[in-house]
Design a protein around this motif. Sequence first.
Motif, PDB file in Angstrom:
ATOM      1  N   VAL A  36      43.244  38.894  39.573  1.00 15.92           N
ATOM      2  CA  VAL A  36      44.651  38.813  39.955  1.00 15.92           C
ATOM      3  C   VAL A  36      45.375  37.929  38.944  1.00 15.92           C
ATOM      4  CG1 VAL A  36      46.268  38.047  41.745  1.00 15.92           C
ATOM      5  CG2 VAL A  36      44.084  39.063  42.399  1.00 15.92           C
ATOM      6  N   THR A  37      46.564  38.358  38.513  1.00 14.22           N
ATOM      7  CA  THR A  37      47.357  37.550  37.595  1.00 14.22           C
ATOM      8  C   THR A  37      48.310  36.678  38.399  1.00 14.22           C
ATOM      9  OG1 THR A  37      47.233  39.241  35.881  1.00 14.22           O
ATOM     10  CG2 THR A  37      48.989  37.592  35.668  1.00 14.22           C
ATOM     11  N   TYR A  38      48.206  35.378  38.196  1.00 14.18           N
ATOM     12  CA  TYR A  38      49.068  34.402  38.857  1.00 14.18           C
ATOM     13  C   TYR A  38      50.078  33.896  37.841  1.00 14.18           C
ATOM     14  CZ  TYR A  38      45.645  34.450  42.596  1.00 14.18           C
ATOM     15  OH  TYR A  38      44.817  34.851  43.613  1.00 14.18           O
ATOM     16  N   GLU A  39      51.313  33.714  38.292  1.00 13.10           N
ATOM     17  CA  GLU A  39      52.378  33.256  37.401  1.00 13.10           C
ATOM     18  C   GLU A  39      52.877  31.896  37.864  1.00 13.10           C
ATOM     19  OE1 GLU A  39      54.078  37.550  36.056  1.00 13.10           O
ATOM     20  OE2 GLU A  39      54.929  36.682  37.868  1.00 13.10           O
ATOM     21  N   PHE A  40      53.364  31.119  36.891  1.00 12.09           N
ATOM     22  CA  PHE A  40      53.756  29.741  37.162  1.00 12.09           C
ATOM     23  C   PHE A  40      55.089  29.418  36.517  1.00 12.09           C
ATOM     24  CE2 PHE A  40      49.231  30.309  36.806  1.00 12.09           C
ATOM     25  CZ  PHE A  40      48.791  29.877  38.047  1.00 12.09           C
ATOM     26  N   CYS A  41      55.790  28.456  37.114  1.00 16.85           N
ATOM     27  CA  CYS A  41      57.095  28.056  36.579  1.00 16.85           C
ATOM     28  C   CYS A  41      56.962  27.080  35.417  1.00 16.85           C
ATOM     29  CB  CYS A  41      57.953  27.452  37.689  1.00 16.85           C
ATOM     30  SG  CYS A  41      57.276  25.941  38.410  1.00 16.85           S
ATOM     31  N   SER A  42      55.749  26.522  35.217  1.00 15.67           N
ATOM     32  CA  SER A  42      55.554  25.568  34.128  1.00 15.67           C
ATOM     33  C   SER A  42      54.089  25.530  33.711  1.00 15.67           C
ATOM     34  CB  SER A  42      55.973  24.161  34.569  1.00 15.67           C
ATOM     35  OG  SER A  42      55.076  23.678  35.566  1.00 15.67           O
ATOM     36  N   GLU A  43      53.854  25.008  32.518  1.00 22.35           N
ATOM     37  CA  GLU A  43      52.491  24.823  32.029  1.00 22.35           C
ATOM     38  C   GLU A  43      51.748  23.806  32.892  1.00 22.35           C
ATOM     39  OE1 GLU A  43      50.541  26.183  29.671  1.00 22.35           O
ATOM     40  OE2 GLU A  43      52.064  27.678  29.258  1.00 22.35           O
ATOM     41  N   GLU A  44      52.459  22.810  33.397  1.00 20.42           N
ATOM     42  CA  GLU A  44      51.847  21.793  34.256  1.00 20.42           C
ATOM     43  C   GLU A  44      51.244  22.434  35.504  1.00 20.42           C
ATOM     44  OE1 GLU A  44      53.266  17.984  36.930  1.00 20.42           O
ATOM     45  OE2 GLU A  44      54.470  18.570  35.215  1.00 20.42           O
ATOM     46  N   HIS A  45      51.959  23.379  36.100  1.00 24.49           N
ATOM     47  CA  HIS A  45      51.451  24.056  37.295  1.00 24.49           C
ATOM     48  C   HIS A  45      50.303  25.000  36.945  1.00 24.49           C
ATOM     49  CE1 HIS A  45      55.152  23.203  40.016  1.00 24.49           C
ATOM     50  NE2 HIS A  45      54.478  22.127  39.648  1.00 24.49           N
ATOM     51  N   ARG A  46      50.336  25.586  35.760  1.00 25.06           N
ATOM     52  CA  ARG A  46      49.217  26.415  35.322  1.00 25.06           C
ATOM     53  C   ARG A  46      47.954  25.573  35.226  1.00 25.06           C
ATOM     54  NH1 ARG A  46      46.375  26.684  31.050  1.00 25.06           N
ATOM     55  NH2 ARG A  46      47.847  25.468  29.833  1.00 25.06           N
ATOM     56  N   ARG A  47      48.076  24.389  34.643  1.00 25.56           N
ATOM     57  CA  ARG A  47      46.918  23.499  34.517  1.00 25.56           C
ATOM     58  C   ARG A  47      46.398  23.060  35.882  1.00 25.56           C
ATOM     59  NH1 ARG A  47      49.991  21.799  30.109  1.00 25.56           N
ATOM     60  NH2 ARG A  47      50.909  20.089  31.272  1.00 25.56           N
ATOM     61  N   ALA A  48      47.308  22.759  36.811  1.00 24.62           N
ATOM     62  CA  ALA A  48      46.900  22.367  38.168  1.00 24.62           C
ATOM     63  C   ALA A  48      46.119  23.496  38.827  1.00 24.62           C
ATOM     64  CB  ALA A  48      48.120  21.996  39.004  1.00 24.62           C
ATOM     65  N   PHE A  49      46.587  24.721  38.662  1.00 23.60           N
ATOM     66  CA  PHE A  49      45.899  25.885  39.221  1.00 23.60           C
ATOM     67  C   PHE A  49      44.513  26.027  38.606  1.00 23.60           C
ATOM     68  CE2 PHE A  49      44.619  30.307  39.224  1.00 23.60           C
ATOM     69  CZ  PHE A  49      44.909  30.731  40.532  1.00 23.60           C
ATOM     70  N   GLU A  50      44.408  25.881  37.304  1.00 21.77           N
ATOM     71  CA  GLU A  50      43.121  26.043  36.624  1.00 21.77           C
ATOM     72  C   GLU A  50      42.110  24.977  37.055  1.00 21.77           C
ATOM     73  OE1 GLU A  50      44.521  26.314  32.531  1.00 21.77           O
ATOM     74  OE2 GLU A  50      43.848  28.402  32.543  1.00 21.77           O
ATOM     75  N   GLU A  51      42.577  23.787  37.423  1.00 24.06           N
ATOM     76  CA  GLU A  51      41.683  22.727  37.864  1.00 24.06           C
ATOM     77  C   GLU A  51      41.085  23.043  39.242  1.00 24.06           C
ATOM     78  OE1 GLU A  51      43.735  18.994  37.680  1.00 24.06           O
ATOM     79  OE2 GLU A  51      44.012  19.148  35.511  1.00 24.06           O
ATOM     80  N   THR A  52      41.884  23.611  40.140  1.00 25.15           N
ATOM     81  CA  THR A  52      41.411  23.931  41.504  1.00 25.15           C
ATOM     82  C   THR A  52      42.011  25.257  41.970  1.00 25.15           C
ATOM     83  OG1 THR A  52      43.202  22.603  42.435  1.00 25.15           O
ATOM     84  CG2 THR A  52      41.042  21.538  42.243  1.00 25.15           C
ATOM     85  N   PRO A  53      41.601  26.364  41.367  1.00 25.39           N
ATOM     86  CA  PRO A  53      42.214  27.663  41.717  1.00 25.39           C
ATOM     87  C   PRO A  53      42.022  28.051  43.182  1.00 25.39           C
ATOM     88  CG  PRO A  53      40.278  27.980  40.347  1.00 25.39           C
ATOM     89  CD  PRO A  53      40.562  26.506  40.373  1.00 25.39           C
ATOM     90  N   GLU A  54      40.911  27.650  43.779  1.00 27.53           N
ATOM     91  CA  GLU A  54      40.667  28.031  45.176  1.00 27.53           C
ATOM     92  C   GLU A  54      41.696  27.398  46.113  1.00 27.53           C
ATOM     93  OE1 GLU A  54      38.549  24.409  44.013  1.00 27.53           O
ATOM     94  OE2 GLU A  54      38.419  26.417  43.189  1.00 27.53           O
ATOM     95  N   GLU A  55      42.347  26.333  45.701  1.00 25.35           N
ATOM     96  CA  GLU A  55      43.375  25.698  46.511  1.00 25.35           C
ATOM     97  C   GLU A  55      44.656  26.543  46.570  1.00 25.35           C
ATOM     98  OE1 GLU A  55      46.003  21.599  46.330  1.00 25.35           O
ATOM     99  OE2 GLU A  55      43.977  21.557  45.512  1.00 25.35           O
ATOM    100  N   TYR A  56      44.921  27.302  45.528  1.00 23.45           N
ATOM    101  CA  TYR A  56      46.179  28.028  45.418  1.00 23.45           C
ATOM    102  C   TYR A  56      46.047  29.543  45.545  1.00 23.45           C
ATOM    103  CZ  TYR A  56      47.537  23.530  43.507  1.00 23.45           C
ATOM    104  OH  TYR A  56      47.756  22.187  43.334  1.00 23.45           O
ATOM    105  N   ALA A  57      44.870  30.086  45.265  1.00 30.21           N
ATOM    106  CA  ALA A  57      44.674  31.533  45.261  1.00 30.21           C
ATOM    107  C   ALA A  57      44.687  32.109  46.676  1.00 30.21           C
ATOM    108  CB  ALA A  57      43.376  31.890  44.562  1.00 30.21           C
TER     109      ALA A  57
END
Length: 57
Positions: A36-57
């Motif tokens: 699934v492709t997830y989109e973000f409003c900023s690079e900071e939020h992309r990094r947060a997602f990559e650190e704990t994707p199960e929290e946001y997916a």
Amino acid sequence: MAQCAVCGADVEKTSPEETDYRDEEFAVAQVEYEGVTYEFCSEEHRRAFEETPEEYA
């Protein structure tokens, strides 16, 4: 309009005018996770997602 997977804000999409992708729109940041492709409003939020994707997916 897409929403940021981290904060829920609307994600602005743009088309790179000077490339072969003029007819496509891209988010500021995006990540593919489990097909699934997830989109973000900023690079900071992309990094947060990559650190704990199960929290946001």
